[in-house]
Design a protein around this motif. Structure first.
Motif, PDB file in Angstrom:
ATOM      1  N   LEU A  56      -5.714  21.616  -4.349  1.00  0.00           N
ATOM      2  CA  LEU A  56      -6.115  21.270  -5.704  1.00  0.00           C
ATOM      3  C   LEU A  56      -7.605  21.570  -5.920  1.00  0.00           C
ATOM      4  O   LEU A  56      -8.422  21.446  -5.005  1.00  0.00           O
ATOM      5  CB  LEU A  56      -5.837  19.794  -5.978  1.00  0.00           C
ATOM      6  N   ASN A  57      -7.925  21.953  -7.135  1.00  0.00           N
ATOM      7  CA  ASN A  57      -9.266  22.391  -7.496  1.00  0.00           C
ATOM      8  C   ASN A  57      -9.982  21.268  -8.260  1.00  0.00           C
ATOM      9  O   ASN A  57      -9.617  20.926  -9.379  1.00  0.00           O
ATOM     10  CB  ASN A  57      -9.142  23.648  -8.360  1.00  0.00           C
ATOM     11  N   TYR A  58     -11.009  20.710  -7.610  1.00  0.00           N
ATOM     12  CA  TYR A  58     -11.808  19.653  -8.225  1.00  0.00           C
ATOM     13  C   TYR A  58     -13.143  20.159  -8.750  1.00  0.00           C
ATOM     14  O   TYR A  58     -14.043  19.373  -9.013  1.00  0.00           O
ATOM     15  CB  TYR A  58     -12.044  18.526  -7.214  1.00  0.00           C
ATOM     16  N   ILE A 117       0.862  -1.180   0.000  1.00  0.00           N
ATOM     17  CA  ILE A 117       0.000   0.000   0.000  1.00  0.00           C
ATOM     18  C   ILE A 117       0.898   1.230   0.000  1.00  0.00           C
ATOM     19  O   ILE A 117       1.926   1.262   0.684  1.00  0.00           O
ATOM     20  CB  ILE A 117      -0.913   0.024   1.246  1.00  0.00           C
ATOM     21  N   ILE A 118       0.528   2.252  -0.778  1.00  0.00           N
ATOM     22  CA  ILE A 118       1.227   3.530  -0.729  1.00  0.00           C
ATOM     23  C   ILE A 118       0.198   4.644  -0.554  1.00  0.00           C
ATOM     24  O   ILE A 118      -0.991   4.448  -0.748  1.00  0.00           O
ATOM     25  CB  ILE A 118       2.097   3.803  -1.982  1.00  0.00           C
ATOM     26  N   ASP A 119       0.699   5.807  -0.183  1.00  0.00           N
ATOM     27  CA  ASP A 119      -0.160   6.985  -0.063  1.00  0.00           C
ATOM     28  C   ASP A 119      -0.551   7.514  -1.435  1.00  0.00           C
ATOM     29  O   ASP A 119       0.252   7.515  -2.376  1.00  0.00           O
ATOM     30  CB  ASP A 119       0.587   8.121   0.657  1.00  0.00           C
ATOM     31  N   PHE A 120      -1.773   7.996  -1.526  1.00  0.00           N
ATOM     32  CA  PHE A 120      -2.177   8.883  -2.615  1.00  0.00           C
ATOM     33  C   PHE A 120      -2.662  10.155  -1.937  1.00  0.00           C
ATOM     34  O   PHE A 120      -3.536  10.107  -1.071  1.00  0.00           O
ATOM     35  CB  PHE A 120      -3.282   8.256  -3.464  1.00  0.00           C
ATOM     36  N   VAL A 121      -2.063  11.283  -2.300  1.00  0.00           N
ATOM     37  CA  VAL A 121      -2.356  12.563  -1.636  1.00  0.00           C
ATOM     38  C   VAL A 121      -3.130  13.425  -2.634  1.00  0.00           C
ATOM     39  O   VAL A 121      -2.540  14.118  -3.461  1.00  0.00           O
ATOM     40  CB  VAL A 121      -1.059  13.263  -1.180  1.00  0.00           C
ATOM     41  N   PRO A 122      -4.464  13.401  -2.595  1.00  0.00           N
ATOM     42  CA  PRO A 122      -5.246  14.020  -3.666  1.00  0.00           C
ATOM     43  C   PRO A 122      -5.662  15.471  -3.434  1.00  0.00           C
ATOM     44  O   PRO A 122      -6.083  16.138  -4.374  1.00  0.00           O
ATOM     45  CB  PRO A 122      -6.502  13.143  -3.690  1.00  0.00           C
ATOM     46  N   ASN A 123      -5.549  15.941  -2.203  1.00  0.00           N
ATOM     47  CA  ASN A 123      -6.137  17.249  -1.871  1.00  0.00           C
ATOM     48  C   ASN A 123      -5.192  18.416  -2.057  1.00  0.00           C
ATOM     49  O   ASN A 123      -5.632  19.534  -2.302  1.00  0.00           O
ATOM     50  CB  ASN A 123      -6.628  17.225  -0.425  1.00  0.00           C
ATOM     51  N   HIS A 124      -3.883  18.185  -1.940  1.00  0.00           N
ATOM     52  CA  HIS A 124      -2.941  19.302  -1.957  1.00  0.00           C
ATOM     53  C   HIS A 124      -1.566  18.825  -2.412  1.00  0.00           C
ATOM     54  O   HIS A 124      -1.259  17.639  -2.358  1.00  0.00           O
ATOM     55  CB  HIS A 124      -2.838  19.944  -0.563  1.00  0.00           C
ATOM     56  N   VAL A 125      -0.769  19.787  -2.844  1.00  0.00           N
ATOM     57  CA  VAL A 125       0.604  19.510  -3.271  1.00  0.00           C
ATOM     58  C   VAL A 125       1.523  20.564  -2.664  1.00  0.00           C
ATOM     59  O   VAL A 125       1.076  21.532  -2.054  1.00  0.00           O
ATOM     60  CB  VAL A 125       0.736  19.526  -4.812  1.00  0.00           C
ATOM     61  N   ALA A 126       2.828  20.387  -2.842  1.00  0.00           N
ATOM     62  CA  ALA A 126       3.802  21.367  -2.373  1.00  0.00           C
ATOM     63  C   ALA A 126       3.623  22.693  -3.112  1.00  0.00           C
ATOM     64  O   ALA A 126       3.176  22.721  -4.270  1.00  0.00           O
ATOM     65  CB  ALA A 126       5.216  20.835  -2.587  1.00  0.00           C
ATOM     66  N   CYS A 140      -5.697   6.900   0.899  1.00  0.00           N
ATOM     67  CA  CYS A 140      -5.974   8.210   0.309  1.00  0.00           C
ATOM     68  C   CYS A 140      -6.061   9.273   1.396  1.00  0.00           C
ATOM     69  O   CYS A 140      -7.008   9.295   2.197  1.00  0.00           O
ATOM     70  CB  CYS A 140      -7.251   8.158  -0.520  1.00  0.00           C
ATOM     71  N   ASP A 141      -5.075  10.147   1.411  1.00  0.00           N
ATOM     72  CA  ASP A 141      -4.934  11.166   2.443  1.00  0.00           C
ATOM     73  C   ASP A 141      -6.078  12.172   2.371  1.00  0.00           C
ATOM     74  O   ASP A 141      -6.404  12.684   1.287  1.00  0.00           O
ATOM     75  CB  ASP A 141      -3.583  11.878   2.241  1.00  0.00           C
ATOM     76  N   MET A 142      -6.690  12.462   3.529  1.00  0.00           N
ATOM     77  CA  MET A 142      -7.760  13.463   3.634  1.00  0.00           C
ATOM     78  C   MET A 142      -8.754  13.344   2.480  1.00  0.00           C
ATOM     79  O   MET A 142      -9.114  14.325   1.821  1.00  0.00           O
ATOM     80  CB  MET A 142      -7.161  14.871   3.692  1.00  0.00           C
ATOM     81  N   ALA A 143      -9.234  12.121   2.274  1.00  0.00           N
ATOM     82  CA  ALA A 143     -10.111  11.847   1.131  1.00  0.00           C
ATOM     83  C   ALA A 143     -11.391  12.659   1.175  1.00  0.00           C
ATOM     84  O   ALA A 143     -11.967  12.981   0.129  1.00  0.00           O
ATOM     85  CB  ALA A 143     -10.443  10.355   1.086  1.00  0.00           C
ATOM     86  N   GLU A 144     -11.863  13.005   2.388  1.00  0.00           N
ATOM     87  CA  GLU A 144     -13.138  13.729   2.471  1.00  0.00           C
ATOM     88  C   GLU A 144     -13.003  15.203   2.091  1.00  0.00           C
ATOM     89  O   GLU A 144     -14.013  15.896   1.967  1.00  0.00           O
ATOM     90  CB  GLU A 144     -13.733  13.601   3.871  1.00  0.00           C
ATOM     91  N   MET A 145     -11.767  15.702   1.883  1.00  0.00           N
ATOM     92  CA  MET A 145     -11.581  17.068   1.410  1.00  0.00           C
ATOM     93  C   MET A 145     -11.674  17.146  -0.114  1.00  0.00           C
ATOM     94  O   MET A 145     -11.598  18.226  -0.688  1.00  0.00           O
ATOM     95  CB  MET A 145     -10.248  17.632   1.908  1.00  0.00           C
ATOM     96  N   VAL A 146     -11.818  15.995  -0.740  1.00  0.00           N
ATOM     97  CA  VAL A 146     -12.013  15.898  -2.183  1.00  0.00           C
ATOM     98  C   VAL A 146     -13.464  15.470  -2.407  1.00  0.00           C
ATOM     99  O   VAL A 146     -13.957  14.569  -1.725  1.00  0.00           O
ATOM    100  CB  VAL A 146     -11.038  14.856  -2.782  1.00  0.00           C
ATOM    101  N   PRO A 147     -14.192  16.098  -3.338  1.00  0.00           N
ATOM    102  CA  PRO A 147     -15.610  15.759  -3.503  1.00  0.00           C
ATOM    103  C   PRO A 147     -15.823  14.288  -3.815  1.00  0.00           C
ATOM    104  O   PRO A 147     -15.077  13.680  -4.589  1.00  0.00           O
ATOM    105  CB  PRO A 147     -16.065  16.658  -4.661  1.00  0.00           C
TER     106      PRO A 147
END
Length: 563
Positions: free
Chosen positions: A218-220, A128-137, A259-266
């Motif tokens: 990130l803008n979804y 298993i690895i992280d997927f960080v969908p809500n934000h980037v550097a 999936c990191d902070m998945a609920e911050m992504v719609p």
């Protein structure tokens, strides 16, 4: 046979670091760093022996760092917007690359990661690895993206605060000016204009020190500044880019994403993306970090997630019971609140976000976590996760640098984890450097976690809570003891957890409804096998007499009955 998932989370950068003396705020040269190569076949076999079925390599994808890798074609990051010398693994700087810190030869870092996947699978573990969908550097720039792939933000109209086809949110006409001294000792000021919205939904140009100021959101397709309007038709650009990133990593042969902070992504994005990924990789597992119970079913049934964190329910309650400010009776409410989705909840007592159980900020003593482990690991068919070093009583009481003395193992600094370093013993795993108490705790964790898949009643059996029939008596303290039953076919287990600091002579009522529920006959005195000790006990197995047994301090029993 479907195994109960037992996840061993490991912070990849720290696992193999053998440096014995680290300097607070030390750089990579001073403090050392672990690598993919430290997960040898021997190391992975030892992790598998603990009872793990999966290993979550935390911090694999390339993230912002103060270490200079420009000689390998990797853009440098401004130190003012990097937390710690090593940087946060959740400030992704290149979604198409692995972190160069983790490679013995940074120019071959992706190949080294592929080899790690092969070794892990050879050891009988899934990856298993992280997927960080809500934000980037803040300085996100992919130097490794495949040919023809447009970078995040490359085609954005920065004159617009929001556009469904922008990848980021902007504050036009305003430079990035945090509300604190960001620059520190940085030789050149960090400049960003227009400012971008910060990862934790701060849509001002001046995030505070406690914001995720090192990240951009990130803008979804949600217009946060205008009533949270949802603009999903046509499909936003970010959706396509993030789907393709998921497919890229799935194609490497991994077995799942946390999936990191998945609920911050719609949830609509997950509803659209996950089926497309599973069309190509049907066995891939998606685990969501979600903290709002009101959204649990939305992210499972609509979003398509396989599992969700059980943090605000079971974790928070068990923490309260361990620390003495909550009653064991409250555990019943935890499973009742998620009864329809309980097989989809991921249980844990530690992870990289939470304080170490043995830290001064939590229980102060790893032994107090034994009964909580019995409850968390044994009450359901759902997954269980432990954090590396938890099984050895790691305290997390170092002041490593950016991460102060907070009871957590740092994710920002170059450091070592004392118990893991001694357990590894330069890759020999001979345990000579572990104390008797650490070895006993590790043996207990190993025993419980392996029982979860060895015993069919724990792996796939039904659950029955005994607390309603044991509301408290001189021989059953319902505030400090939790009791339940697991049953599969002819195997029935009575699980008892004692959160008190002394051995308890306990009387447990088995109600008539238990026998009706499982359609089993009441009997007189029978022999039960206590699975943690191997001892045989004579107990009464009917609703008219109590099960009498002695439960050790800060521990428990699993009484196995053959029906």
């Amino acid at each position: 046979m479907k195994n109960k998932m037992i996840i061993y989370q490991v912070f990849t950068r720290l696992f193999g670091n053998d440096k014995t003396a680290c300097i607070p705020h030390g750089n990579k040269t001073e403090n050392g760093c672990g690598h993919f190569a430290d997960f040898t076949q021997k190391a992975l076999t030892e992790i598998q022996k603990l009872g793990a079925t999966h290993i979550w390599y935390t911090g694999v994808i390339a993230h912002a760092t103060q270490t200079d890798y420009t000689s390998y074609g990797i853009p440098s990051d401004h130190p003012a917007i990097v937390k710690g010398k090593a940087g946060s693994p959740y400030a992704i700087k290149d979604y198409y690359d692995v972190d160069p810190d983790l490679a013995t030869k940074p120019e071959k870092r992706m190949k080294e990661f592929q080899n790690l996947i092969y070794r892990t699978h050879d050891a009988g573990l899934k990856v298993i690895i992280d997927f960080v969908p809500n934000h980037v550097a803040r300085q996100y720039q992919s130097a490794s993206r495949p040919e023809g792939v447009k970078d995040l933000g490359e085609e954005d109209d920065q004159n617009l605060s929001f556009s469904p086809q922008n990848n980021f949110y902007y504050i036009p006409g305003h430079p990035f000016q945090p509300g604190f001294d960001l620059q520190g000792s940085a030789p050149v000021p960090y400049e960003e204009c227009p400012a971008k919205a910060t990862g934790n939904d701060n849509f001002s140009p001046s995030p505070g020190r406690n914001d995720w100021y090192e990240t951009i959101k990130l803008n979804y397709g949600i217009d946060y500044c205008n009533g949270r309007g949802r603009h999903f038709d046509p499909i936003p650009s970010t959706w396509f880019k993030m789907r393709d990133i998921l497919l890229f990593w799935a194609g490497k042969g991994i077995d799942g994403f946390r999936c990191d902070m998945a609920e911050m992504v719609p949830v609509e994005f997950w509803e659209w993306a996950i089926p497309q990924i599973k069309c190509h990789y049907p066995s891939l597992v998606f685990i969501a970090e979600v903290y709002n119970p009101n959204e649990y079913r939305n992210y499972i049934y609509k979003g398509g997630f396989d599992y969700l964190y059980d943090k605000v329910g079971l974790y928070d309650t068990l923490r309260g019971v361990v620390c003495g400010y909550a009653s064991a009776r409250q555990i019943t409410g935890c499973w009742q609140s998620v009864d329809d989705i309980k097989d989809r909840m991921l249980n844990f007592l530690e992870n990289h976000d939470e304080q170490r159980l043995a830290s001064d900020f939590f229980a102060g003593n790893a032994e107090k976590g034994r009964p909580a482990l019995l409850v968390s690991a044994c009450m359901g068919r759902n997954p269980m996760m432990i954090y590396f070093g938890q099984e050895l009583g790691e305290r997390g009481m170092d002041a490593e640098g950016f991460s102060g003395k907070d009871g957590r193992t740092t994710i920002f600094d170059y450091w070592h984890v004392d118990t893991i370093r001694r357990w590894r013993n330069k890759g020999k795993f001979d345990t000579d450097k572990l104390t008797a108490q650490e070895l006993a705790l590790q043996a207990f964790y190993t025993q419980v976690l392996r029982l979860c898949n060895r015993e069919r009643a724990l792996r796939e059996g039904d659950f029955y809570d005994l607390m309603y029939a044991n509301n408290g008596s001189d021989l059953f303290n319902a505030d400090k003891c939790y009791a339940f039953v697991r049953r599969k076919d002819k195997d029935l287990l009575i699980v008892l957890a004692n959160f008190e600091d002394s051995e308890k002579h306990t009387a447990v009522n088995l109600p008539h409804h238990l026998f009706e529920f499982f359609q089993i006959q009441e009997k007189g005195e029978i022999i039960a096998t206590e699975l943690l000790s191997g001892d045989k006990e004579y107990i009464t197995f009917n609703a008219n007499q109590c099960v009498l047994t002695d439960i050790p301090a800060y521990s428990g029993k699993i009484l196995k009955i053959k029906l």
